[in-house]
Design a protein around this motif. Sequence first.
Motif, PDB file in Angstrom:
ATOM      1  N   ALA A  46     -33.669  -7.221 -34.651  1.00  9.42           N
ATOM      2  CA  ALA A  46     -33.772  -8.387 -35.537  1.00  9.42           C
ATOM      3  C   ALA A  46     -34.232  -7.994 -36.933  1.00  9.42           C
ATOM      4  CB  ALA A  46     -34.729  -9.415 -34.934  1.00  9.42           C
ATOM      5  N   LYS A  47     -35.051  -6.943 -37.030  1.00  4.76           N
ATOM      6  CA  LYS A  47     -35.575  -6.504 -38.318  1.00  4.76           C
ATOM      7  C   LYS A  47     -34.458  -6.035 -39.252  1.00  4.76           C
ATOM      8  CE  LYS A  47     -37.799  -2.495 -39.759  1.00  4.76           C
ATOM      9  NZ  LYS A  47     -38.566  -1.342 -39.492  1.00  4.76           N
ATOM     10  N   THR A  48     -33.441  -5.343 -38.720  1.00  2.00           N
ATOM     11  CA  THR A  48     -32.375  -4.813 -39.563  1.00  2.00           C
ATOM     12  C   THR A  48     -31.119  -5.676 -39.562  1.00  2.00           C
ATOM     13  OG1 THR A  48     -31.597  -3.426 -37.749  1.00  2.00           O
ATOM     14  CG2 THR A  48     -33.154  -2.436 -39.301  1.00  2.00           C
ATOM     15  N   ARG A  49     -31.020  -6.640 -38.692  1.00  8.10           N
ATOM     16  CA  ARG A  49     -29.807  -7.464 -38.588  1.00  8.10           C
ATOM     17  C   ARG A  49     -29.511  -8.189 -39.896  1.00  8.10           C
ATOM     18  NH1 ARG A  49     -30.821 -10.625 -34.100  1.00  8.10           N
ATOM     19  NH2 ARG A  49     -30.235  -8.837 -32.857  1.00  8.10           N
ATOM     20  N   ASP A  50     -30.537  -8.649 -40.598  1.00  9.01           N
ATOM     21  CA  ASP A  50     -30.315  -9.395 -41.837  1.00  9.01           C
ATOM     22  C   ASP A  50     -30.454  -8.518 -43.081  1.00  9.01           C
ATOM     23  OD1 ASP A  50     -33.033  -8.995 -41.590  1.00  9.01           O
ATOM     24  OD2 ASP A  50     -33.590 -10.972 -42.334  1.00  9.01           O
ATOM     25  N   ILE A  73     -23.558  -3.109 -49.455  1.00  7.76           N
ATOM     26  CA  ILE A  73     -22.829  -4.274 -48.966  1.00  7.76           C
ATOM     27  C   ILE A  73     -23.787  -5.171 -48.190  1.00  7.76           C
ATOM     28  CG2 ILE A  73     -20.570  -3.163 -49.004  1.00  7.76           C
ATOM     29  CD1 ILE A  73     -20.752  -2.690 -46.030  1.00  7.76           C
ATOM     30  N   ALA A  74     -23.430  -6.428 -48.086  1.00  8.87           N
ATOM     31  CA  ALA A  74     -24.334  -7.434 -47.518  1.00  8.87           C
ATOM     32  C   ALA A  74     -24.686  -7.168 -46.065  1.00  8.87           C
ATOM     33  CB  ALA A  74     -23.729  -8.828 -47.654  1.00  8.87           C
ATOM     34  N   ASN A  75     -23.717  -6.703 -45.280  1.00  2.00           N
ATOM     35  CA  ASN A  75     -23.983  -6.427 -43.866  1.00  2.00           C
ATOM     36  C   ASN A  75     -22.896  -5.517 -43.324  1.00  2.00           C
ATOM     37  OD1 ASN A  75     -21.738  -8.152 -43.083  1.00  2.00           O
ATOM     38  ND2 ASN A  75     -23.099  -9.872 -43.523  1.00  2.00           N
ATOM     39  N   LYS A  76     -23.053  -5.156 -42.085  1.00  3.43           N
ATOM     40  CA  LYS A  76     -22.158  -4.188 -41.448  1.00  3.43           C
ATOM     41  C   LYS A  76     -21.009  -4.907 -40.739  1.00  3.43           C
ATOM     42  CE  LYS A  76     -22.600  -0.126 -38.519  1.00  3.43           C
ATOM     43  NZ  LYS A  76     -23.508   0.665 -37.700  1.00  3.43           N
ATOM     44  N   THR A  77     -20.206  -5.634 -41.527  1.00  2.00           N
ATOM     45  CA  THR A  77     -19.051  -6.330 -40.970  1.00  2.00           C
ATOM     46  C   THR A  77     -17.787  -5.801 -41.626  1.00  2.00           C
ATOM     47  OG1 THR A  77     -19.125  -8.096 -42.622  1.00  2.00           O
ATOM     48  CG2 THR A  77     -20.373  -8.454 -40.563  1.00  2.00           C
ATOM     49  N   SER A  78     -16.667  -5.987 -40.955  1.00  2.00           N
ATOM     50  CA  SER A  78     -15.400  -5.509 -41.503  1.00  2.00           C
ATOM     51  C   SER A  78     -15.053  -6.243 -42.802  1.00  2.00           C
ATOM     52  CB  SER A  78     -14.285  -5.648 -40.469  1.00  2.00           C
ATOM     53  OG  SER A  78     -14.150  -6.987 -40.069  1.00  2.00           O
ATOM     54  N   GLY A  79     -15.434  -7.503 -42.905  1.00  2.00           N
ATOM     55  CA  GLY A  79     -15.173  -8.261 -44.129  1.00  2.00           C
ATOM     56  C   GLY A  79     -15.883  -7.666 -45.331  1.00  2.00           C
ATOM     57  N   CYS A  80     -17.129  -7.279 -45.157  1.00  2.00           N
ATOM     58  CA  CYS A  80     -17.893  -6.683 -46.261  1.00  2.00           C
ATOM     59  C   CYS A  80     -17.348  -5.313 -46.631  1.00  2.00           C
ATOM     60  CB  CYS A  80     -19.367  -6.583 -45.891  1.00  2.00           C
ATOM     61  SG  CYS A  80     -20.215  -8.164 -45.917  1.00  2.00           S
ATOM     62  N   VAL A  81     -16.918  -4.535 -45.639  1.00  2.00           N
ATOM     63  CA  VAL A  81     -16.331  -3.226 -45.913  1.00  2.00           C
ATOM     64  C   VAL A  81     -15.038  -3.398 -46.712  1.00  2.00           C
ATOM     65  CG1 VAL A  81     -15.245  -1.193 -44.866  1.00  2.00           C
ATOM     66  CG2 VAL A  81     -17.411  -2.049 -43.961  1.00  2.00           C
ATOM     67  N   MET A  82     -14.192  -4.336 -46.297  1.00  2.00           N
ATOM     68  CA  MET A  82     -12.935  -4.562 -47.012  1.00  2.00           C
ATOM     69  C   MET A  82     -13.180  -5.057 -48.429  1.00  2.00           C
ATOM     70  SD  MET A  82     -10.256  -3.521 -45.579  1.00  2.00           S
ATOM     71  CE  MET A  82      -8.960  -4.332 -46.491  1.00  2.00           C
ATOM     72  N   GLU A  83     -14.189  -5.887 -48.621  1.00  2.00           N
ATOM     73  CA  GLU A  83     -14.512  -6.364 -49.965  1.00  2.00           C
ATOM     74  C   GLU A  83     -14.926  -5.193 -50.863  1.00  2.00           C
ATOM     75  OE1 GLU A  83     -14.675  -8.654 -53.150  1.00  2.00           O
ATOM     76  OE2 GLU A  83     -13.939  -9.345 -51.210  1.00  2.00           O
ATOM     77  N   ALA A  84     -15.695  -4.263 -50.336  1.00  2.00           N
ATOM     78  CA  ALA A  84     -16.113  -3.086 -51.106  1.00  2.00           C
ATOM     79  C   ALA A  84     -14.899  -2.221 -51.457  1.00  2.00           C
ATOM     80  CB  ALA A  84     -17.136  -2.281 -50.313  1.00  2.00           C
ATOM     81  N   ILE A  85     -13.985  -2.054 -50.506  1.00  2.00           N
ATOM     82  CA  ILE A  85     -12.775  -1.269 -50.756  1.00  2.00           C
ATOM     83  C   ILE A  85     -11.909  -1.961 -51.815  1.00  2.00           C
ATOM     84  CG2 ILE A  85     -10.631  -0.392 -49.737  1.00  2.00           C
ATOM     85  CD1 ILE A  85     -13.130   1.176 -48.858  1.00  2.00           C
ATOM     86  N   LYS A  86     -11.826  -3.278 -51.762  1.00  2.00           N
ATOM     87  CA  LYS A  86     -11.052  -4.023 -52.768  1.00  2.00           C
ATOM     88  C   LYS A  86     -11.656  -3.845 -54.162  1.00  2.00           C
ATOM     89  CE  LYS A  86      -9.017  -7.362 -49.635  1.00  2.00           C
ATOM     90  NZ  LYS A  86      -9.051  -8.712 -49.095  1.00  2.00           N
ATOM     91  N   GLN A  87     -12.988  -3.774 -54.245  1.00  2.00           N
ATOM     92  CA  GLN A  87     -13.631  -3.532 -55.536  1.00  2.00           C
ATOM     93  C   GLN A  87     -13.269  -2.144 -56.063  1.00  2.00           C
ATOM     94  OE1 GLN A  87     -17.806  -4.352 -54.968  1.00  2.00           O
ATOM     95  NE2 GLN A  87     -17.473  -6.555 -54.867  1.00  2.00           N
TER      96      GLN A  87
END
Length: 154
Positions: free
Chosen positions: A3-7, A27-41
């Motif tokens: 729980a400490k690192t989840r957010d 990136i905001a969190n360890k989700t595929s959406g955040c990874v793709m957003e970083a790659i798009k940047q």
Amino acid sequence: MDAKTRDDQVLLTLAERKSREFLMLRIANKTSGCVMEAIKQLQETYSEHFSEVFKTITTDNGSEFADLSELEKMVDTLVLLCSSLHVRDKGTVERYNGLIRRFIPKGKRIDGFTGQQISDVETWCNCLQRKVLGYKTQDEILEEEIDRIYQATA
């Protein structure tokens, strides 16, 4: 993930193979959406030259990289998956991850570090002279490569 690192935020780390240039993207969190957003940047930064700078991207098979197969449909960048048990398949980035730990210990919250602190770690990593690069720095080699790419299209 507890729980400490989840957010907490995370760092997406990338290493360009030819120059060994190292990128740390918060990136905001360890989700595929955040990874793709970083790659798009990154795509926006390098525009039409993205596929020339990033010819391949090697990842482990974590769920955060699940959407990267979509990248292959958008650009000429090949996405390679390696087993998370075989870190030798992505040794350069693992080496840098080890260097990061000198400054950002495992278990410390990423949101406790400023953007400048993260940038300073990235800069330190990219200013190391490397024997494999003829004792040049990663920044020097990447600059030469980008100059070559942009001159070829001029």
